[in-house]
Scaffold this motif. Sequence first.
Motif, PDB file in Angstrom:
ATOM      1  N   SER A  50      46.689  38.131  42.361  1.00 12.92           N
ATOM      2  CA  SER A  50      45.887  37.576  43.450  1.00 12.92           C
ATOM      3  C   SER A  50      46.679  37.638  44.752  1.00 12.92           C
ATOM      4  N   PRO A  51      45.999  37.681  45.890  1.00 16.03           N
ATOM      5  CA  PRO A  51      46.692  37.838  47.167  1.00 16.03           C
ATOM      6  C   PRO A  51      47.742  36.765  47.470  1.00 16.03           C
ATOM      7  N   ASN A  52      47.510  35.525  47.066  1.00 20.43           N
ATOM      8  CA  ASN A  52      48.414  34.442  47.464  1.00 20.43           C
ATOM      9  C   ASN A  52      49.409  34.001  46.396  1.00 20.43           C
ATOM     10  N   THR A  53      49.304  34.493  45.191  1.00 15.38           N
ATOM     11  CA  THR A  53      50.245  34.203  44.091  1.00 15.38           C
ATOM     12  C   THR A  53      50.621  32.716  44.018  1.00 15.38           C
ATOM     13  N   HIS A  54      49.618  31.850  44.081  1.00 11.90           N
ATOM     14  CA  HIS A  54      49.895  30.414  44.144  1.00 11.90           C
ATOM     15  C   HIS A  54      50.625  29.860  42.925  1.00 11.90           C
ATOM     16  N   MET A  55      50.353  30.380  41.714  1.00  9.32           N
ATOM     17  CA  MET A  55      51.030  29.810  40.547  1.00  9.32           C
ATOM     18  C   MET A  55      52.518  30.128  40.556  1.00  9.32           C
ATOM     19  N   THR A  56      52.902  31.320  40.938  1.00  9.73           N
ATOM     20  CA  THR A  56      54.333  31.627  41.029  1.00  9.73           C
ATOM     21  C   THR A  56      54.992  30.763  42.101  1.00  9.73           C
ATOM     22  N   LYS A  57      54.318  30.559  43.216  1.00  7.68           N
ATOM     23  CA  LYS A  57      54.853  29.672  44.264  1.00  7.68           C
ATOM     24  C   LYS A  57      54.996  28.249  43.722  1.00  7.68           C
ATOM     25  N   HIS A  58      54.044  27.818  42.909  1.00  2.67           N
ATOM     26  CA  HIS A  58      54.107  26.493  42.283  1.00  2.67           C
ATOM     27  C   HIS A  58      55.332  26.403  41.381  1.00  2.67           C
ATOM     28  N   PHE A  59      55.568  27.429  40.569  1.00  5.50           N
ATOM     29  CA  PHE A  59      56.741  27.439  39.697  1.00  5.50           C
ATOM     30  C   PHE A  59      58.026  27.326  40.521  1.00  5.50           C
ATOM     31  N   HIS A  60      58.146  28.101  41.577  1.00  4.21           N
ATOM     32  CA  HIS A  60      59.366  28.058  42.394  1.00  4.21           C
ATOM     33  C   HIS A  60      59.550  26.715  43.085  1.00  4.21           C
ATOM     34  N   ALA A  61      58.464  26.079  43.463  1.00  7.69           N
ATOM     35  CA  ALA A  61      58.539  24.779  44.142  1.00  7.69           C
ATOM     36  C   ALA A  61      58.829  23.623  43.186  1.00  7.69           C
ATOM     37  N   THR A  62      58.323  23.733  41.943  1.00  8.56           N
ATOM     38  CA  THR A  62      58.404  22.596  41.017  1.00  8.56           C
ATOM     39  C   THR A  62      59.324  22.814  39.823  1.00  8.56           C
ATOM     40  N   GLY A  63      59.516  24.067  39.435  1.00 11.01           N
ATOM     41  CA  GLY A  63      60.273  24.364  38.225  1.00 11.01           C
ATOM     42  C   GLY A  63      59.459  24.211  36.949  1.00 11.01           C
ATOM     43  N   HIS A  64      58.161  23.966  37.060  1.00 13.22           N
ATOM     44  CA  HIS A  64      57.308  23.845  35.872  1.00 13.22           C
ATOM     45  C   HIS A  64      57.249  25.222  35.203  1.00 13.22           C
ATOM     46  N   PRO A  65      57.773  25.353  33.975  1.00 13.29           N
ATOM     47  CA  PRO A  65      58.002  26.689  33.421  1.00 13.29           C
ATOM     48  C   PRO A  65      56.833  27.381  32.736  1.00 13.29           C
ATOM     49  N   VAL A  66      55.892  26.646  32.143  1.00 13.63           N
ATOM     50  CA  VAL A  66      54.899  27.281  31.267  1.00 13.63           C
ATOM     51  C   VAL A  66      53.484  27.128  31.815  1.00 13.63           C
ATOM     52  N   VAL A  67      52.750  28.243  31.765  1.00 12.64           N
ATOM     53  CA  VAL A  67      51.340  28.260  32.149  1.00 12.64           C
ATOM     54  C   VAL A  67      50.544  28.900  31.021  1.00 12.64           C
TER      55      VAL A  67
END
Length: 88
Positions: A50-67
Amino acid sequence: MEETCAHIEAIESITQPKDYVCEECIKHHGTWLHLRTCQTCGVTLCCDSSPNTHMTKHFHATGHPVVISAEPGERWLWCYVDEAVKGY
């Protein structure tokens, strides 16, 4: 090929998406291709295709590892830390 890791193995129950939308794209009038749901906090966001890659940004911001894939019919987990995937 499935590769599991300690982060995936620690998941006791799967958190499914509440709605089929990227919560950040909706706020900013963006678009998405595919959705993922965080197994730590339950947020549903768009994937790297997706254009904004929000889940990867979420991982980098929070460290939440699993989706999980929030796509209908898809049943797999992904760990950002270990780059591991496992079906469920």
